[in-house]
Design an enzyme around this catalytic site. Structure first.
Site, PDB file in Angstrom:
ATOM      1  N   CYS A 144      37.202  46.020  37.933  1.00  0.00           N
ATOM      2  CA  CYS A 144      37.501  44.691  37.384  1.00  0.00           C
ATOM      3  C   CYS A 144      36.221  43.893  37.168  1.00  0.00           C
ATOM      4  CB  CYS A 144      38.442  43.939  38.321  1.00  0.00           C
ATOM      5  SG  CYS A 144      40.127  44.605  38.349  1.00  0.00           S
TER       6      CYS A 144
ATOM      7  N   HIS B 255      38.547  38.175  37.730  1.00  0.00           N
ATOM      8  CA  HIS B 255      38.998  37.447  38.925  1.00  0.00           C
ATOM      9  C   HIS B 255      37.823  36.943  39.748  1.00  0.00           C
ATOM     10  CE1 HIS B 255      38.009  40.805  41.650  1.00  0.00           C
ATOM     11  NE2 HIS B 255      38.566  41.615  40.771  1.00  0.00           N
TER      12      HIS B 255
END
Length: 307
Positions: free
Chosen positions: A209, A193
């Site tokens: 992440c 992301h």
């Protein structure tokens, strides 16, 4: 996609030039039997007070990539007029050239578009110590989301509350969202992301992440289809024997495994696979050059059998 040709003084060993777009560095895939791509560049620091992070972003690198290649440089105020090595020569990770390959050790994402004989390379930020990004995992893009929301875990709520920064139950979509404006979801727990921060690419900053600069995740979001294979590897040491016989070693600082290792002034031990041990022990390898590469850990491919 607008592409700018990288300036370079020479081509080594018949290597093809990379091209630098606004969002990715695209390299032609090397010939059969080769894993070496690209060429390093030289950069003169301008007299405008810019920090190393800005130079890294300008040259599509993470901060650590630039610091490894230029030991001793001041990350906050590099000296105007000084010369930096821009490490755009790489050894491809030891993994299938299929979909996305993420090498957490060098904090780079490699994307092999299906049907094209190229690889696109993007710098990333990864998980902090204790909330590590996966290291040995094959998965796929499960879904894509423009304008993702963020639902902090109980641990995150406690962490932020302890700092006097309470979090909402769900952070709404928008430019202030820590996940940025685009997300590629992998498995059930992780995503590739964007970010709402101006720093952190090439650092261990996330809760596990994979983080990209906003223009990079938008570029990747538009190109990568759902179902794309994703492989995570942890390869701080990469090697290649090129078709002409040249032997290369690319060494990065390995990821710290504990607080003690992270805070230690001693170099962290490098993981050595049997294949790497055999590569290093080869009769044509120069022990002096090997020792230098393993100690300096510049992240730049070094030829260890000069001819």
């Amino acid at each position: 996609m607008k592409i700018h040709r990288l300036a370079t003084a020479s081509l080594l060993g018949g290597l093809a030039l990379a091209s630098l777009s606004a969002q990715a560095i695209e390299y032609p895939l090397p010939p059969t039997g080769s894993r070496l791509i690209g060429d390093n560049q030289e950069y003169v620091v301008p007299d405008d007070g810019r920090a190393l992070e800005a130079i890294a972003a300008e040259n599509q690198l993470g901060l650590t990539n630039l610091m490894e290649a230029n030991p001793g440089v001041d990350p906050f105020l590099p000296k105007a007029g000084s010369k930096l090595v821009i490490p755009h020569q790489l050894i491809l990770p030891d993994a299938p050239r299929d979909g996305i390959v993420i090498n957490v050790a060098e904090m780079r994402l490699y994307y092999y578009p299906k049907g094209n004989k190229v690889v696109e390379v993007l710098p990333i930020g990864i998980g902090q110590l204790g909330t590590d990004t996966p290291e040995n995992w094959v998965t796929k893009i499960e879904r894509k989301k423009e304008g993702p929301t963020w639902t902090p875990t109980a641990k995150m709520h406690a962490e932020y509350a302890a700092r006097g920064e309470p979090l909402p139950a769900v952070w709404p979509a928008g430019p202030d969202n820590p996940m940025g404006l685009f997300a590629l979801y992998i498995g059930r727990m992780y995503a590739i992301h964007g970010t709402n921060a101006k720093f952190g690419i090439g650092l261990r900053v996330s809760h596990g992440c994979v983080r990209l600069r906003n223009e990079d995740i938008e570029y990747l979001f538009k190109k990568v289809p759902v179902g794309t294979r994703v492989q995570f590897v942890n390869q701080p040491v990469k090697s290649s024997v090129e078709p002409g016989g040249a032997r290369y070693l690319e060494v990065h600082q390995p990821l710290s495994r504990s607080e003690a290792e992270f805070n230690s002034s001693a170099q962290a031990p490098l993981p050595m696979t049997p294949a790497l041990t055999r590569f290093i022990a080869h009769k044509e390898s120069d022990s002096r050059l090997i020792k230098q590469a393993l100690e300096q850990r510049t992240g730049i491919p070094t030829q260890i059998n000069p001819v």
